[in-house]
Design an enzyme around this catalytic site. Structure first.
Site, PDB file in Angstrom:
ATOM      1  N   LEU A   1     -16.213   0.419  10.348  1.00 46.07           N
ATOM      2  CA  LEU A   1     -15.922   1.572  11.219  1.00 46.07           C
ATOM      3  C   LEU A   1     -14.468   1.524  11.657  1.00 46.07           C
ATOM      4  O   LEU A   1     -14.125   0.877  12.653  1.00 46.07           O
ATOM      5  CB  LEU A   1     -16.845   1.566  12.450  1.00 46.07           C
TER       6      LEU A   1
ATOM      7  N   GLY B   1     -11.437  -1.436  12.883  1.00 41.41           N
ATOM      8  CA  GLY B   1     -10.977  -1.148  14.251  1.00 41.41           C
ATOM      9  C   GLY B   1     -12.084  -0.924  15.267  1.00 41.41           C
ATOM     10  O   GLY B   1     -12.189  -1.637  16.265  1.00 41.41           O
TER      11      GLY B   1
ATOM     12  N   ASN C   1       0.879  -1.170   0.000  1.00 37.53           N
ATOM     13  CA  ASN C   1       0.000   0.000   0.000  1.00 37.53           C
ATOM     14  C   ASN C   1       0.911   1.214   0.000  1.00 37.53           C
ATOM     15  O   ASN C   1       1.458   1.594   1.034  1.00 37.53           O
ATOM     16  CB  ASN C   1      -0.894  -0.035   1.240  1.00 37.53           C
TER      17      ASN C   1
ATOM     18  N   GLY D   1     -11.088   5.558   8.751  1.00 33.21           N
ATOM     19  CA  GLY D   1     -12.091   5.875   7.734  1.00 33.21           C
ATOM     20  C   GLY D   1     -13.312   5.006   8.028  1.00 33.21           C
ATOM     21  O   GLY D   1     -13.156   3.919   8.576  1.00 33.21           O
TER      22      GLY D   1
ATOM     23  N   GLY E   1     -15.476  -1.108  14.778  1.00 32.26           N
ATOM     24  CA  GLY E   1     -16.529  -2.124  14.644  1.00 32.26           C
ATOM     25  C   GLY E   1     -16.162  -3.430  15.338  1.00 32.26           C
ATOM     26  O   GLY E   1     -17.027  -4.124  15.882  1.00 32.26           O
TER      27      GLY E   1
ATOM     28  N   ARG F   1      -2.561  -2.125  -3.467  1.00 34.54           N
ATOM     29  CA  ARG F   1      -3.844  -1.477  -3.170  1.00 34.54           C
ATOM     30  C   ARG F   1      -3.936  -0.169  -3.957  1.00 34.54           C
ATOM     31  O   ARG F   1      -2.997   0.634  -3.945  1.00 34.54           O
ATOM     32  CB  ARG F   1      -3.945  -1.180  -1.677  1.00 34.54           C
TER      33      ARG F   1
ATOM     34  N   GLU G   1      -8.083  -6.497   4.805  1.00 38.06           N
ATOM     35  CA  GLU G   1      -7.945  -6.027   3.416  1.00 38.06           C
ATOM     36  C   GLU G   1      -6.706  -6.595   2.743  1.00 38.06           C
ATOM     37  O   GLU G   1      -6.728  -6.932   1.559  1.00 38.06           O
ATOM     38  CB  GLU G   1      -7.911  -4.494   3.401  1.00 38.06           C
TER      39      GLU G   1
ATOM     40  N   HIS H   1     -13.332   1.524   0.203  1.00 32.33           N
ATOM     41  CA  HIS H   1     -13.323   0.391   1.149  1.00 32.33           C
ATOM     42  C   HIS H   1     -13.941  -0.857   0.515  1.00 32.33           C
ATOM     43  O   HIS H   1     -14.377  -1.760   1.235  1.00 32.33           O
ATOM     44  CB  HIS H   1     -14.122   0.679   2.435  1.00 32.33           C
TER      45      HIS H   1
HETATM   46  P1  ADP Z   1      -7.785   2.198   9.337  1.00 35.32           P
HETATM   47  O1  ADP Z   1      -9.041   2.819   8.838  1.00 35.32           O
HETATM   48  O2  ADP Z   1      -6.671   3.166   9.551  1.00 35.32           O
HETATM   49  O3  ADP Z   1      -7.397   0.916   8.650  1.00 35.32           O
HETATM   50  P2  ADP Z   1      -8.599   0.562  11.614  1.00 35.32           P
HETATM   51  O4  ADP Z   1      -9.641  -0.249  10.952  1.00 35.32           O
HETATM   52  O5  ADP Z   1      -7.395  -0.145  12.125  1.00 35.32           O
HETATM   53  O6  ADP Z   1      -8.148   1.838  10.797  1.00 35.32           O
HETATM   54  O7  ADP Z   1      -9.293   1.320  12.832  1.00 35.32           O
HETATM   55  C1  ADP Z   1      -8.656   2.320  13.522  1.00 35.32           C
HETATM   56  C2  ADP Z   1      -9.633   2.873  14.540  1.00 35.32           C
HETATM   57  O8  ADP Z   1      -9.976   1.839  15.475  1.00 35.32           O
HETATM   58  C3  ADP Z   1      -9.086   4.033  15.328  1.00 35.32           C
HETATM   59  O9  ADP Z   1     -10.013   5.082  15.364  1.00 35.32           O
HETATM   60  C4  ADP Z   1      -8.913   3.462  16.713  1.00 35.32           C
HETATM   61  O10 ADP Z   1      -9.115   4.377  17.679  1.00 35.32           O
HETATM   62  C5  ADP Z   1      -9.991   2.402  16.768  1.00 35.32           C
HETATM   63  N1  ADP Z   1      -9.692   1.409  17.795  1.00 35.32           N
HETATM   64  C6  ADP Z   1      -8.635   0.596  17.865  1.00 35.32           C
HETATM   65  N2  ADP Z   1      -8.691  -0.145  18.996  1.00 35.32           N
HETATM   66  C7  ADP Z   1      -9.810   0.232  19.650  1.00 35.32           C
HETATM   67  C8  ADP Z   1     -10.428  -0.138  20.890  1.00 35.32           C
HETATM   68  N3  ADP Z   1      -9.898  -1.052  21.675  1.00 35.32           N
HETATM   69  N4  ADP Z   1     -11.587   0.468  21.231  1.00 35.32           N
HETATM   70  C9  ADP Z   1     -12.126   1.411  20.442  1.00 35.32           C
HETATM   71  N5  ADP Z   1     -11.605   1.799  19.275  1.00 35.32           N
HETATM   72  C10 ADP Z   1     -10.461   1.226  18.890  1.00 35.32           C
END
Ligand code: ADP
Length: 398
Positions: A210, A331, A8, A213, A333, A92, A385, A181
Site C-alpha cells: 500500500l 508507505g 529508475n 500505487g 502499509g 527498473r 525495491e 510491483h
Molecule cells: P510510492 O508508491 O510512490 O513508492 P510509497 O510506498 O513511498 O510510495 O508510499 C507513499 C504513500 O505513503 C503516500 O500516499 C503517503 O501519503 C503515504 N504515507 C507516507 N507517510 C505516511 C504516514 N506517516 N502515514 C500515512 N501514510 C503515509
C-alpha cells in the site's frame, strides 16, 4: 565494498540510488537523489549523502545531461564514483510483457525488446530505454541489468492471468494480466519464511503493498497465484490517483455521454482518481487529518479504500484455501497503523486478530502485529525495491 547504481528513469525524471547490496535497509544506501523536470525550462537535481542534501536548479534539456549532472553531484559531495567499486547498474523496468521472466543483462537487443513493449506501458518503457542508453554511455565498462516489475508474476496460473475476452484479440494485442510491483512482492514474500522460521513450501501469504500505487498478491509456496494489478497498474486496489477495479462500461458511458477522449479517460483513471478524486489530495496523511477531524468526506474515502482491501483479502483467502500470513508493506502499509487496523477489523472469525498495542507504531523493521492466539500471523515487512534491484543486478557483476 562493492556498490550497485540503481536507476529508475521516467519521462521527465531520473531517480537513483548508489547501494551497497550487502547491507540492509537505510544502511545500504550510500547516496540517493533525483533529476526532475527534464526538458522543462528549469530543472532540479539533488543528492542525499551522509545525512546531507544538496539540490541545484538548471536547465536540463535531456536525460544525458541529467545523468551527467548526477555524476557531477557525486564529485561535489566527495564521492568519486571510480572509487566506489560500482560493479553493476540496475534499471527498473515497469513492463517486461511476455518477453522477460527474470532480470536480464542489457544489450542492444534487450533494449529493442523493451522498446517493443512500449504499447503496453507508453509512459514508462520509452523513458526506461532513454535512461538505459544514456547510462550505458556514461558507465560503459560494467554490466547494466534490467529488473522487471512484472517478472515475479510471469507464471501466474491461467485462471488469474487470462481476461475472458475473445482470445484471438487478446493474443493479437498481448492482453493479459501481467501484474506490477513484482520486485516488492517478491522481496517481501521471500523474507517472511525466514523471519518466521517457517518452511516456504507450505506457507500461504497475502501481501498488501500500500503505497501511492497499491497492489495485493496471493503467494503459495513462494510463488504468486494471483495479483491485483492487471494489463497495467490500473487494476485492483484504490490508489493515490488510480481508481483500481471499475466496470469497463464506465469508460464507454463517459466517452459516449461526456465526450471524453481515450487519452482523457486514461488520465482521469490513472492520475485524477482514487484517493485524490475523493478528498482532493493523493496523500494518505491528508486523509489521516480529515479522519482526525471526523470529516464525513474523509470517512467515505477511508471506507471505500478499506472495502477494496477487504474484498481482495477475502478473495485471496478463498483462492489460497486458507491463510498463514498477511503482510503490509510500502508507505501506507508501513506507516499507517490506523489503516492496517481498519483493513483487518472484525475478522476474528476468519482467524485474524490484530494486537492493537503491537500495531500502534510506524514500522521501519519487520514486526508481527497479530495477537499470539491469532491463527493468521499479521506482519509489517518494510519493502525496499532499490535494494532488491541492486541484489538482482549484483548477480551479473563480474
Ligand atoms: P510510492 O508508491 O510512490 O513508492 P510509497 O510506498 O513511498 O510510495 O508510499 C507513499 C504513500 O505513503 C503516500 O500516499 C503517503 O501519503 C503515504 N504515507 C507516507 N507517510 C505516511 C504516514 N506517516 N502515514 C500515512 N501514510 C503515509
Amino acid at each position: 565494498m562493492s556498490t550497485v547504481f540503481v536507476i529508475n528513469s521516467g519521462s521527465s525524471s531520473i531517480k537513483y540510488q548508489l547501494i551497497n547490496p550487502a547491507l540492509e535497509g537505510k544502511d545500504a544506501v550510500v547516496a540517493s537523489g533525483m533529476v526532475d523536470q527534464i526538458g522543462l525550462q528549469q530543472g532540479k537535481y539533488s543528492i542525499k549523502h551522509d545525512g546531507e542534501k544538496i539540490e541545484h536548479q538548471a536547465e536540463i534539456p535531456d536525460h544525458a545531461v541529467g545523468l551527467q549532472l548526477v555524476i557531477d553531484l557525486f564529485n561535489e559531495v566527495g564521492l568519486n564514483l571510480d572509487e566506489q567499486d560500482v560493479v553493476a547498474v540496475g534499471h527498473r523496468v515497469v513492463q517486461g510483457g511476455n518477453l522477460f521472466r527474470e532480470p536480464v543483462k542489457i544489450d542492444d537487443t534487450v533494449i529493442e525488446q523493451i522498446a517493443s513493449l512500449s504499447p503496453l506501458a507508453p509512459l514508462h518503457n520509452p523513458a526506461h530505454v532513454l535512461g538505459m542508453k544514456v547510462a550505458r554511455d556514461l558507465l560503459p565498462d560494467i554490466p547494466h541489468v534490467a529488473v522487471f516489475d512484472t517478472a515475479f508474476f510471469a507464471d501466474l496460473p491461467d485462471a488469474s492471468r487470462i481476461y475472458p475476452i475473445p482470445q484471438d484479440i487478446a493474443e493479437k494485442y498481448a492482453v493479459r494480466r501481467y501484474g506490477a510491483h513484482g520486485t516488492s512482492h517478491q522481496y517481501v514474500s521471500q523474507q517472511v519464511p525466514r523471519l518466521l522460521d517457517r518452511d516456504p513450501a507450505t506457507l500461504r501469504q497475502i501481501i498488501f503493498h500500500l503505497g501511492n500505487g497499491a497492489s495485493a498478491s496471493a503467494i503459495r509456496g513462494g510463488k504468486p497465484i494471483d495479483t491485483s494489478m492487471g494489463l497495467t497498474p490500473l487494476e485492483g486496489l484504490v490508489m493515490g490517483t488510480r481508481c483500481g477495479d471499475i466496470d469497463a462500461s464506465v469508460v464507454f458511458h463517459l466517452m459516449r455521454q461526456g465526450g471524453y477522449t481515450v487519452d482523457e479517460m486514461d488520465t482521469m483513471f490513472n492520475r485524477e482518481s482514487g484517493v485524490k478524486a475523493m478528498i482532493g489530495s493523493s496523500d494518505m496523511r491528508d486523509l489521516d487529518d480529515l479522519m482526525a477531524a471526523h470529516d464525513p468526506v474523509g470517512q467515505r474515502c477511508w471506507d471505500v479504500y478499506v472495502h477494496r482491501v477487504k474484498r481482495y483479502l477475502g478473495a485471496y483467502m478463498a483462492e489460497l484455501g486458507g491463510l498463514d500470513v498477511i503482510v503490509f508493506t510500502a508507505g501506507i502499509g508501513e506507516k499507517s497503523p490506523e489503516m492496517r487496523f481498519s483493513c483487518l477489523e472484525g475478522l476474528e472469525e476468519l482467524g485474524i486478530e490484530v494486537d492493537e498495542k503491537a500495531n500502534n507504531h510506524r514500522m521501519s523493521t519487520p514486526t508481527i502485529i497479530s495477537t499470539p492466539t491469532s491463527k493468521v500471523t499479521v506482519m509489517v515487512v518494510p519493502t525496499n525495491e532499490e535494494l532488491a534491484i541492486s541484489r538482482h543486478a549484483l548477480q551479473f557483476a563480474k
